[in-house]
Write a protein that holds these residues in place. Structure first.
Motif, PDB file in Angstrom:
ATOM      1  N   SER A  56      51.131  26.711  35.584  1.00  0.00           N
ATOM      2  CA  SER A  56      50.960  28.150  35.836  1.00  0.00           C
ATOM      3  C   SER A  56      50.284  28.793  34.624  1.00  0.00           C
ATOM      4  O   SER A  56      50.005  28.128  33.624  1.00  0.00           O
ATOM      5  N   LEU A  57      50.112  30.096  34.669  1.00  0.00           N
ATOM      6  CA  LEU A  57      49.716  30.829  33.467  1.00  0.00           C
ATOM      7  C   LEU A  57      50.908  30.785  32.507  1.00  0.00           C
ATOM      8  O   LEU A  57      52.056  30.782  32.961  1.00  0.00           O
ATOM      9  N   PRO A  58      50.693  30.763  31.190  1.00  0.00           N
ATOM     10  CA  PRO A  58      51.831  30.778  30.256  1.00  0.00           C
ATOM     11  C   PRO A  58      52.472  32.166  30.176  1.00  0.00           C
ATOM     12  O   PRO A  58      51.832  33.169  30.471  1.00  0.00           O
TER      13      PRO A  58
ATOM     14  N   GLY B  76      56.480  38.528  28.153  1.00  0.00           N
ATOM     15  CA  GLY B  76      55.073  38.762  28.484  1.00  0.00           C
ATOM     16  C   GLY B  76      54.733  37.852  29.645  1.00  0.00           C
ATOM     17  O   GLY B  76      54.720  36.636  29.476  1.00  0.00           O
ATOM     18  N   ILE B  77      54.548  38.430  30.831  1.00  0.00           N
ATOM     19  CA  ILE B  77      54.297  37.608  32.023  1.00  0.00           C
ATOM     20  C   ILE B  77      53.055  38.126  32.729  1.00  0.00           C
ATOM     21  O   ILE B  77      53.136  39.141  33.407  1.00  0.00           O
ATOM     22  N   PRO B  78      51.914  37.505  32.589  1.00  0.00           N
ATOM     23  CA  PRO B  78      51.663  36.361  31.721  1.00  0.00           C
ATOM     24  C   PRO B  78      51.532  36.791  30.261  1.00  0.00           C
ATOM     25  O   PRO B  78      51.415  37.976  29.969  1.00  0.00           O
ATOM     26  N   ALA B  79      51.523  35.817  29.360  1.00  0.00           N
ATOM     27  CA  ALA B  79      51.381  36.107  27.934  1.00  0.00           C
ATOM     28  C   ALA B  79      49.960  36.587  27.660  1.00  0.00           C
ATOM     29  O   ALA B  79      49.021  36.157  28.332  1.00  0.00           O
ATOM     30  N   ASP B  80      49.847  37.459  26.675  1.00  0.00           N
ATOM     31  CA  ASP B  80      48.538  37.964  26.292  1.00  0.00           C
ATOM     32  C   ASP B  80      47.926  36.961  25.309  1.00  0.00           C
ATOM     33  O   ASP B  80      48.255  36.951  24.127  1.00  0.00           O
ATOM     34  N   LEU B  81      47.052  36.105  25.814  1.00  0.00           N
ATOM     35  CA  LEU B  81      46.493  35.015  24.997  1.00  0.00           C
ATOM     36  C   LEU B  81      44.989  34.888  25.226  1.00  0.00           C
ATOM     37  O   LEU B  81      44.500  35.195  26.323  1.00  0.00           O
ATOM     38  N   ALA B  82      44.291  34.398  24.217  1.00  0.00           N
ATOM     39  CA  ALA B  82      42.868  34.081  24.387  1.00  0.00           C
ATOM     40  C   ALA B  82      42.772  32.960  25.420  1.00  0.00           C
ATOM     41  O   ALA B  82      43.674  32.112  25.495  1.00  0.00           O
ATOM     42  N   SER B  83      41.702  32.942  26.192  1.00  0.00           N
ATOM     43  CA  SER B  83      41.659  31.989  27.313  1.00  0.00           C
ATOM     44  C   SER B  83      41.697  30.532  26.833  1.00  0.00           C
ATOM     45  O   SER B  83      42.234  29.663  27.521  1.00  0.00           O
ATOM     46  N   GLY B  84      41.174  30.270  25.650  1.00  0.00           N
ATOM     47  CA  GLY B  84      41.214  28.904  25.115  1.00  0.00           C
ATOM     48  C   GLY B  84      42.647  28.444  24.874  1.00  0.00           C
ATOM     49  O   GLY B  84      42.997  27.279  25.132  1.00  0.00           O
TER      50      GLY B  84
END
Ligand code: ADP
Ligand code: MG
Length: 353
Positions: free
Chosen positions: A232-234, A258-266
């Protein structure tokens, strides 16, 4: 003609410290199972390990706990064993005696399909030391740690203390190998605490881990599937206390997510890749939630642990992450059930010598 409903036996409660969490997870699963498709038998397991068929997991705890119980061993004392008609078994039991392969072994012996990981993956996932060893063998990034047996602690206390002081910097964590819900875990900010930290952890297990504390973000990812697992998305856990401890998880509950977590796509992609690798490394099937640390200073990702029966409450990460990844809760449950049937069918096709 009306299609026959699939009969599901939902098992919840159980002998672990996570008994109460299991009741909440099971109630939420019960509410989200499609009643047009499934007929549910609810089986409550009390803290002594005795079983009882109840109306549903929605009953108030006193109503669950009162009444005649039976043992799954038909000739056990005070047993009033009753036949259950189920096509598939769904254990919603967190921690030891549910998530650790023991009940899965019972399903295998009885040759019945069940939801979630097999005996092997469940047992390995429950043991943080063995899981780390397997993850390391697959070159997955694990947090620096040492495994200590109680016997060695008794015999070589001084050298173990010296090793911890030499190899770790503050803070470090000490945890029992086979537990969950942060039980027996300490975060140590002073080496003077080492002895008591180890003693605390040894109250719960004969094997413990000493781990380097990672300063950074806590991320989790849901995995679903048998031979072709998907991630899934993290998501992100933002603890409100020193660390995500028992009180934060279940009592105070001030943690934010945070659902989903705010992360860079990499980073998202890397977490998903590592989740599937970690899943395959323990030969998992059905489902698991894989947990990570993202180190603040270095940006390094570490695989922390794998949970084969993750929390399943309405606000739990596992179903929430699937929801934001496009699989709503009821559909997730249907998939899990299909995966249980699929694994059982495939195993049946193998030659029995
Ligand atoms: N090495 C570590 N570095 C930083 N925090 C940690 C570390 N190990 C554990 N923690 C904190 O303790 C919590 C519980 O530890 P974990 O290993 O996940 O055990 P459990 O099986 O009880 O969830 C984690 O969610 C995290 O907040
Ligand atoms: Mg954890």
């Amino acid at each position: 003609m009306k299609a026959q409903k699939i009969k599901i036996a939902l098992l919840f409660g159980g002998r672990s410290a996570e008994h109460e969490v299991s009741l909440i997870s099971a109630a939420s699963i019960y509410n989200n199972l499609d009643k047009k498709k499934y007929e549910i038998t609810s089986i409550y397991i009390n803290k002594e390990g005795n079983w009882r068929i109840v109306d549903s997991p929605l009953l108030a705890p006193p109503d669950l706990k009162e009444g005649l119980f039976s043992s799954f061993i038909p000739w056990a004392k005070k047993s009033t064993s009753k036949a259950i008609e189920a096509d598939i078994y769904f254990p919603v039991l967190h921690g030891p005696y549910g998530e650790d392969g023991t009940i899965q072994g019972l399903f295998e012996i009885a040759d019945v399909p069940y939801v979630g990981a097999t005996v092997l993956a469940s047992a390995v996932g429950m043991d943080k030391a063995v899981a780390k060893t397997l993850h390391k063998a697959r070159n997955l990034p694990v947090v620096k740690h040492i495994i200590v047996l109680e016997k060695d602690w008794i015999e070589q206390r001084e050298s173990i203390l010296a090793k911890i002081r030499k190899e770790f910097h503050l803070p470090f964590f000490v945890k029992p190998a086979n537990m969950g819900s942060s039980v027996g875990i300490t975060k140590n900010k002073d080496f003077a605490q080492t002895e008591s930290a180890l003693q605390t952890a040894f109250q719960y297990d004969r094997k413990i881990l000493v781990e380097q504390g990672i300063q950074g973000r806590e991320l989790e990812c849901s995995v679903l599937g048998n031979d072709n697992p998907k991630a899934s998305l993290p998501g992100e856990i933002i603890p409100c206390r020193e660390f995500y401890d028992y009180s934060d998880k279940y009592i105070e509950g001030k943690t934010s997510f945070g659902i989903p977590a705010d992360l860079a796509s990499g980073i998202t992609k890397e977490i998903q890749r590592l989740s599937i690798e970690a899943y395959k490394a323990i030969d998992c099937s059905g489902m698991a939630r894989v947990d990570f640390f993202l180190e603040e200073k270095t940006g390094k990702i570490f695989v922390s642990e794998i949970n084969t029966i993750p929390g399943f409450t309405e606000i739990s990460m596992y179903p929430k992450l699937w929801e934001v990844s496009g699989t709503p809760y009821p559909r997730l449950l249907s998939k899990l059930i299909e995966l249980g049937f699929e694994r059982h069918k495939k195993k049946k096709r193998k030659v029995i010598p």
